[in-house]
Design an enzyme around this catalytic site. Structure first.
Site, mmCIF file in Angstrom:
data_model
loop_
_atom_site.group_PDB
_atom_site.id
_atom_site.type_symbol
_atom_site.label_atom_id
_atom_site.label_comp_id
_atom_site.label_asym_id
_atom_site.label_seq_id
_atom_site.Cartn_x
_atom_site.Cartn_y
_atom_site.Cartn_z
ATOM 1 C CG ASP A 78 -2.195 0.872 0.930
ATOM 2 O OD1 ASP A 78 -2.159 1.688 -0.014
ATOM 3 O OD2 ASP A 78 -3.186 0.746 1.660
HETATM 4 C C1 NOJ Z 1 -3.967 3.914 0.061
HETATM 5 C C2 NOJ Z 1 -5.162 3.015 0.241
HETATM 6 O O1 NOJ Z 1 -5.084 2.345 1.471
HETATM 7 C C3 NOJ Z 1 -5.309 2.001 -0.878
HETATM 8 O O2 NOJ Z 1 -6.543 1.354 -0.726
HETATM 9 C C4 NOJ Z 1 -5.188 2.643 -2.223
HETATM 10 O O3 NOJ Z 1 -5.350 1.676 -3.234
HETATM 11 C C5 NOJ Z 1 -3.840 3.324 -2.322
HETATM 12 N N1 NOJ Z 1 -3.751 4.339 -1.301
HETATM 13 C C6 NOJ Z 1 -3.596 3.944 -3.691
HETATM 14 O O4 NOJ Z 1 -4.411 5.035 -3.876
#
Ligand code: NOJ
Length: 759
Positions: A284
């Site tokens: 993430d």
């Molecule tokens: C953080 C989020 O937790 C995740 O769900 C998302 O896909 C990513 N950012 C990318 O935007």
């Protein structure tokens, strides 16, 4: 029959041989390519960047992206939008980098791309797997036409705590329903052929247990037993893997004291060795770097830990890019660790067909045809109507008549900014249909509509500030709160029925949007108090991204429709339901608590050694509260229709079975009301005696059926040993002989029962 079997066997043999041939071709292509790659170029493939200037989904953006692409230091990009920009970026990689390796282009396509559908929690309340698959399919068609080949979806985190803002993005509390949905979405995005230019690679997230953040506070620690993990939290991720998902995203939280992103047990032993996952793992957003704050060491250490754990691609943080070479020189990682990760990224690109044609997903013609096309808008309206849940309908006040005067009030009644809900990063809110327009479209000339805003979404300045981080979603009216209420009450007095469109701002849920108090904001509670005192029937339509604590509001309302955030067609879809063009059929995928003190609350709880007797009042020395019942306000699986359904008793084909046998449990469901309608018939099983304590019920099947007024249908569920299995204390998936209860009914709390024995 025999001929059919032979043909079938021959077909699957030739398919398997074909797949093997493809794999061999892919492997030798990648081996050859990797022979030409320098160490820096290999590490470059592991680098996922967001260039800024596009969609922002985190607090960091990467500098010098163009130069990095040209020098082979980037494997993929996300957060850029539109064929032109994507084409430019792909050209840099495919023509100006030394080895011309194409980039992956990802995005958070969570509930639609530019056409926005209802939030995932809403969609899950449809219990309609073919509809959910279609949501993902249409999202893939639209996004792929605009240059994207990879989505960070489905989010399958089981959640039992509605304070957590991200419940809006998932499918609620149940592992069985969650698994069906995970499967449907992967299928919808990826189709049968990842190479096709209208399918995209899915990414199941957030692996794992992100939904169990303590206190419902986003990014917080999780801690749970392996038994709870295996039985309740892991199944939806596993279902996505079994459905062939191409990628997995690591979660921010720790598991057994080790952040998921550095957790080798999770990423390698479980995911790859036990579950056989063959795709790649992306972190993430800056999850590698965040392990410094978790207390695992400096950037070099945490980057090496992540790679060693089995993580292949580093999102935004560039820990891999900037430290892996040094770690290799210092022998903290091996060349093969890097090669394995690099190979997995190249395989994904190969499977998407990017080596054949880096511009496969980039076509202005397709973009013009597919983006925001009429068929998608029509589908959005249908999906939204099918996702709403009718919680109350006294005196059959709904559906509304197309005559008389309606007072349409509430801060979300004439509002475009909040209809899309959270995580609609590519959706243009201004294209939304507000409820007032929808009602005018459907009601026709026979209905007079008196509109009054009645209240601001909230008057709490701290909440207003957070609700407006991505632009003004909460506007504060120039009139004072009492003036707003007076105006609404005046409209109510002059009307036959009040329709109050209330709820949260869209930014009250989603990432980094946890609330400790999940009631309706005070400004709107005051409005509803005043409206209910007029004595007019009040229909509340609630928009929210989570279950709210709405006990008093549901008592005040004559009818109550939980509409969630419905996407672009919200206004039309709400009107379709209010006026009976569509008879609501949604069922809750998350329990609604009476108050926050009941959280975590879920239907599949354990009995304990001091269970409270069914429907008994609070008793001393029993597991209950002094001040509130154990029961939720609305249970999992709950939802009404404009018609009514009756259930016969359960008929079992046998009252005992041996491990190899299947028994059939059947009920007759009859539409006893005045409308045609759909019902979700739900099957639950309770294992009465087992070596590991079992929850009071587990959902094990459901069927959504349509019955005309007066029609009856037999609904049957086969029950085999698979439905009776659980994880025992050695984490083996077993069934134990003994007595089982079967429940079939209209929600998790209103069921018929029968018993049988497993010999
Ligand atoms: C953080 C989020 O937790 C995740 O769900 C998302 O896909 C990513 N950012 C990318 O935007």
């Amino acid at each position: 029959m025999l001929r059919k079997m032979i043909v079938g066997a021959a077909l699957s043999l030739s398919l398997a041989a074909g797949a093997q041939q493809n794999d061999t071709k892919m492997n030798s292509f990648i081996t050859n390519l990797m022979k030409k790659m320098t160490l820096d170029e290999k590490i470059g493939q592991l680098n996922l960047l967001t260039p800024g200037g596009g969609i922002l989904t985190g607090s960091v953006v990467n500098p010098d992206v163009e130069a990095k692409i040209k020098s082979g230091k980037v494997g993929g990009l996300f957060g850029i939008i539109g064929v032109d920009k994507i084409k430019q970026a792909q050209e840099l990689a495919a023509t100006q980098s030394r080895l011309k390796i194409p980039l992956l282009f990802g995005s958070d396509i969570i509930h639609g791309y530019k056409t926005t559908y209802p939030i995932p929690l809403a969609l899950s309340c449809s219990w309609d797997m073919s509809m959910i698959e279609q949501v993902a399919r249409l999202s893939a068609v639209e996004a792929s036409a605009d240059g994207l080949c990879w989505t960070f979806s489905p989010m399958v985190d089981i959640a039992r705590d509605p304070r957590w803002g991200r419940v809006a993005e998932g499918a609620g509390e149940d592992p069985y329903l969650g698994s069906q949905i995970a499967k449907a979405m992967v299928k919808g995005y990826q189709g049968n052929d990842l190479k096709a230019n209208n399918t995209i690679m899915a990414c199941v997230k957030h692996f794992a247990l992100y939904g169990a953040a303590e206190g419902g506070r986003d990014y917080n620690t999780t801690d749970m037993s392996r038994l709870r993990m295996y039985e309740y939290y892991l199944p939806p991720y596993k279902a996505a893997i079994d459905a062939g998902v191409g990628s997995v995203m690591s979660s921010f939280n720790e598991i057994d004291g080790i952040p998921a992103t550095a957790n080798r047990w999770l990423m390698t032993d479980l995911l790859r060795k036990q579950w056989g996952f063959k795709g790649f793992v992306v972190t993430d957003y800056t999850a590698v770097n965040e392990m410094i704050d978790h207390g695992l060491g400096n950037l070099q250490t945490v980057s090496a830990l992540a790679l060693k754990a089995g993580v292949d691609m580093d999102m935004v943080g560039e820990g891999f890019l900037n430290t892996l070479k040094k770690s290799l020189q210092e022998k903290k990682i091996t060349q093969s660790d890097i090669d394995i990760a690099c190979r997995r990224i190249l395989e994904a690109k190969y499977k998407l067909g990017l080596f054949d044609d880096p511009y496969r997903y980039i076509s202005t013609d397709r973009a013009t045809k597919e983006v925001l096309s009429t068929d998608k808008r029509e589908a959005a309206r249908r999906f939204a109507a099918h996702s709403m849940v009718l919680l109350k309908n006294n005196n059959d006040i709904l559906p509304l008549k197309k005559s008389g005067t309606i007072a349409l009030v509430g801060p979300l009644a004439n509002n475009k900014s909040n209809m899309l809900g959270t995580w609609a990063v590519s959706g243009d809110a201004q294209l939304s249909v507000p409820v007032i327009d929808g009602i005018k479209n459907i009601a026709g000339n026979g209905v007079q509509i008196l509109y009054a805003k009645g209240a601001n979404i909230t008057d709490d300045s701290a909440l207003v500030k957070m609700g407006n981080v991505f632009g003004e979603k909460i506007s504060l009216d120039s009139r004072n709160p009492q003036q707003l209420i007076d105006e609404a009450v005046e409209a109510a007095r002059r009307s036959d029925v009040v329709v109050a469109i209330l709820g949260e701002a869209s930014e009250f849920t989603g990432e980094s949007a946890s609330r400790s108090d999940i009631s309706l904001p005070e400004s709107q509670r005051n409005l509803l108090d005043a409206l209910s005192k007029t004595g007019k029937p009040v229909v509340v339509v609630m928009m929210s991204g989570r279950p709210l604590t709405i006990q008093k509001e549901t008592e005040q309302a004559t009818a109550f429709l939980q509409a969630w955030f419905g996407g672009h067609e919200t206004g039309n879809a709400i009107a379709d339901v209010l006026f009976g063009n569509y008879n609501p059929s949604g069922k809750l995928s998350m329990s609604f608590p009476r108050n926050v003190g009941q959280i975590p609350i879920y239907y599949n709880y354990k009995r304990t050694g001091r269970p409270q007797a069914e429907n008994a009042p609070t008793q001393k020395f029993r597991s209950n509260y002094l001040d509130v019942s154990n029961k939720p306000l609305f249970p999992f699986g709950y939802g009404l229709s404009y018609t009514t359904f009756s259930y016969s008793g359960i008929r079992l084909s046998n009252t005992s079975m041996t491990p190899g046998q299947t028994i059939k449990a059947s009920v007759t469901v009859t539409n006893t009301g005045n409308y045609d309608g759909e019902e979700v018939v739900q099957l639950y099983i309770y294992d009465q005696v087992a070596s590991v304590t079992q929850p009071v019920k587990k959902l094990k099947g459901f069927q959504k059926i349509f019955l005309r007024k007066g029609e009856s249908r037999e609904v049957s569920f086969p029950i085999s040993i698979e439905e009776l299995k659980f994880f025992n204390s050695e984490l083996k998936w077993v069934a134990e002989p003994g007595d089982f209860k079967i429940y079939i009914g209209t929600n998790s709390d209103n069921v018929k029962d029968a018993s049988f024995t497993l010999k």
